[in-house]
Design an enzyme around this catalytic site. Structure first.
Site, PDB file in Angstrom:
ATOM      1  N   ASN A   1      32.756  35.798  36.809  1.00 31.27           N
ATOM      2  CA  ASN A   1      32.769  34.335  36.661  1.00 31.27           C
ATOM      3  C   ASN A   1      32.622  33.667  38.016  1.00 31.27           C
ATOM      4  OD1 ASN A   1      33.489  34.584  33.922  1.00 31.27           O
ATOM      5  ND2 ASN A   1      35.673  34.565  34.388  1.00 31.27           N
TER       6      ASN A   1
ATOM      7  N   GLY B   1      43.172  31.871  45.975  1.00 29.55           N
ATOM      8  CA  GLY B   1      41.953  32.393  45.361  1.00 29.55           C
ATOM      9  C   GLY B   1      42.168  33.794  44.811  1.00 29.55           C
TER      10      GLY B   1
ATOM     11  N   SER C   1      41.882  36.696  48.097  1.00 24.63           N
ATOM     12  CA  SER C   1      43.264  37.142  48.329  1.00 24.63           C
ATOM     13  C   SER C   1      43.439  38.657  48.206  1.00 24.63           C
ATOM     14  CB  SER C   1      44.197  36.447  47.329  1.00 24.63           C
ATOM     15  OG  SER C   1      44.041  37.003  46.042  1.00 24.63           O
TER      16      SER C   1
ATOM     17  N   ASP D   1      34.760  30.919  39.873  1.00 21.98           N
ATOM     18  CA  ASP D   1      36.043  30.223  39.743  1.00 21.98           C
ATOM     19  C   ASP D   1      35.961  28.851  40.415  1.00 21.98           C
ATOM     20  OD1 ASP D   1      36.973  32.481  38.513  1.00 21.98           O
ATOM     21  OD2 ASP D   1      38.351  33.077  40.113  1.00 21.98           O
TER      22      ASP D   1
ATOM     23  N   ASP E   1      44.834  41.430  38.443  1.00 20.13           N
ATOM     24  CA  ASP E   1      43.629  42.240  38.700  1.00 20.13           C
ATOM     25  C   ASP E   1      43.861  43.197  39.866  1.00 20.13           C
ATOM     26  OD1 ASP E   1      42.353  40.817  36.682  1.00 20.13           O
ATOM     27  OD2 ASP E   1      41.753  39.234  38.078  1.00 20.13           O
TER      28      ASP E   1
ATOM     29  N   ASP F   1      49.641  31.425  45.236  1.00 28.88           N
ATOM     30  CA  ASP F   1      48.634  31.405  44.160  1.00 28.88           C
ATOM     31  C   ASP F   1      48.626  32.778  43.483  1.00 28.88           C
ATOM     32  OD1 ASP F   1      46.479  31.165  42.488  1.00 28.88           O
ATOM     33  OD2 ASP F   1      44.986  30.826  44.062  1.00 28.88           O
TER      34      ASP F   1
ATOM     35  N   ALA G   1      35.030  41.460  37.961  1.00 30.23           N
ATOM     36  CA  ALA G   1      34.586  41.407  39.361  1.00 30.23           C
ATOM     37  C   ALA G   1      35.780  41.539  40.309  1.00 30.23           C
ATOM     38  CB  ALA G   1      33.844  40.097  39.616  1.00 30.23           C
TER      39      ALA G   1
HETATM   40  O1  RIB Z   1      42.508  37.080  36.614  1.00 29.54           O
HETATM   41  C1  RIB Z   1      41.966  35.978  37.304  1.00 29.54           C
HETATM   42  C2  RIB Z   1      40.597  35.661  36.789  1.00 29.54           C
HETATM   43  O2  RIB Z   1      40.708  35.203  35.453  1.00 29.54           O
HETATM   44  C3  RIB Z   1      39.877  34.559  37.514  1.00 29.54           C
HETATM   45  O3  RIB Z   1      39.140  35.034  38.619  1.00 29.54           O
HETATM   46  C4  RIB Z   1      39.045  33.910  36.429  1.00 29.54           C
HETATM   47  O4  RIB Z   1      37.675  34.036  36.627  1.00 29.54           O
HETATM   48  C5  RIB Z   1      39.506  34.529  35.122  1.00 29.54           C
HETATM   49  O5  RIB Z   1      38.638  35.485  34.676  1.00 29.54           O
END
Ligand code: RIB
Length: 301
Positions: free
Chosen positions: A14, A289, A293, A16, A254, A248, A45
Site C-alpha cells: 500500500n 511510520g 521505523s 500509507d 509486521d 507510533d 511490504a
Molecule cells: O500494519 C501496518 C500496515 O497496515 C500499514 O502499513 C498499512 O498499509 C496497513 O496495511
C-alpha cells in the site's frame, strides 16, 4: 529469485497516507490534524522489508497498480536490495492505499482501500517463478484475497514448508486451513474474532488460544502490545513486552512477525524468537511510520 535459504512473504503493498492528530474524529466530525507524511506500507511490504533488514533472505510477492505509488515502492525495494520480480502489476486497478491517523500516544486507526491487492489471484501465484526449493518459511497476512492465501497455504503444506499466518485484518478463514498452519499470530482483537471467544481476562485469552490450537494450528502466539505475548503450544506461556514509550505503533505487528520468522529460520527456539521479535517491535514503536521505523539487525542486541 534467490540463491540462499529464504522466507517467502506474500501480501499487500500500500501507500500509507498518514496524518498526526490530537484526537480521533467522531463520525461526521471534521478536525484539523498535524503533519502529513506518505510512505510505502502494507502489511506484506512491511514484513518483507523487515525480514530483509533483520537479516533474512526474502522472496516477496504482491500486486500494485501501474502508477506513481508503485514506482515509489519498487524503487524502495530496489534500494533495500530486494528482488522486485514478484511485484506484479494490475493494469486496471490503482495501487492499494492506507489512510492512517496517529494520535499523541502512538495509537493509530487505519482504513485500507485494497485496489490491486484484491486482484492478486491464484493463477498469479501459479505463474510465478517461486523458488520453493529454497523456502523454509512462508509468512502471510490477510490484505489479499482469502482464496489466494488458502492456495499458498495448500502449496506450502504440500511442499512441507512452515506457514506463519498473521491474521490481520481478521477475516473468516476456511476451517481446513488451520491444521496446515505452523503458527498463527493474532492480536487480541483478531484472536477474539477468529476464535469466537470474548476476551475479557487472562482466562478467556487462554481459552481463545486453546480454540485456535484445537482447530489444528501447532503454535498460537497472541500479541498483546505492552502486555507482552501469550504463546500456546498445548500449555500457556507468557512472555513480557519490553517497556517502551510509543510514538507510533503502525507496523509494529509486521516487525514482530518478520523478526519472529527470521529468528525461527535461524533455528532459535520459540521463546528466544519471541524475545527477539519483541525487541525489534519495541524499537519500531519509538519511530514514526511503518517502513521508516523498521530496525536493522545491528540495532538489536
Ligand atoms: O500494519 C501496518 C500496515 O497496515 C500499514 O502499513 C498499512 O498499509 C496497513 O496495511
Amino acid at each position: 529469485m534467490t540463491d540462499g535459504r529464504s522466507i517467502l512473504v506474500v501480501g499487500s503493498s500500500n501507500m500509507d497516507l498518514v496524518v498526526k492528530i490530537n484526537k480521533f474524529p467522531l463520525p461526521g466530525e471534521t478536525l484539523l490534524g498535524g503533519d502529513f507524511f506518505m510512505n510505502s506500507g502494507g502489511k506484506g511490504a512491511n514484513q518483507a522489508i523487515a525480514v530483509s533488514r533483520l537479516g533474512g533472505d526474502v522472496q516477496f510477492v504482491c500486486k500494485t497498480g501501474r502508477d506513481a505509488f508503485r514506482d515509489k515502492t519498487v524503487s524502495l525495494f530496489k534500494e533495500e536490495g530486494i528482488d522486485t520480480r514478484g511485484m506484479l502489476v494490475d493494469e486496471e486497478k490503482p495501487s492499494g492505499v492506507a489512510v492512517i491517523m496517529v494520535d499523541k500516544s502512538g495509537e493509530n486507526s487505519i482504513v485500507v482501500a485494497p485496489g490491486a491487492n484484491s486482484s492478486l489471484c491464484v493463477s498469479d501465484i501459479d505463474n510465478l517463478d517461486i523458488k520453493w526449493e529454497f523456502v523454509d518459511f512462508v509468512l502471510l497476512q490477510l490484505e489479499i484475497p482469502i482464496e489466494t492465501v488458502a492456495h499458498i497455504v495448500n502449496l506450502a503444506s504440500e511442499k512441507g514448508k512452515k506457514v506463519i499466518l498473521n491474521p490481520a485484518p481478521a477475516a473468516d478463514l476456511p476451517e481446513d486451513l488451520f491444521r496446515k498452519l505452523h503458527i498463527i499470530t493474532p492480536n487480541k482483537i483478531e484472536a477474539e474474532s477468529i476464535s469466537g471467544v470474548k476476551i475479557t481476562d487472562n482466562e478467556s485469552l487462554v481459552k481463545a488460544a486453546e480454540v485456535l490450537h484445537g482447530l489444528g494450528v501447532e503454535h498460537v502466539i497472541i500479541t498483546l502490545g505492552s502486555e507482552g505475548v501469550l504463546l500456546y503450544s498445548g500449555t500457556p506461556k507468557w512472555i513480557p513486552a519490553i517497556p517502551t514509550i510509543s510514538v507510533d505503533s503502525t507496523g509494529a505487528g509486521d516487525v514482530f512477525n518478520a523478526a519472529l520468522t527470521v529468528s525461527l529460520s535461524e533455528g532459535k527456539d520459540f521463546e528466544e524468537a519471541i524475545r527477539f521479535a519483541n525487541k525489534a517491535a519495541s524499537i519500531s514503536i519509538t519511530r514514526f511510520g511503518a517502513i521508516p521505523s523498521i530496525p536493522h539487525r545491528k540495532e538489536i542486541s
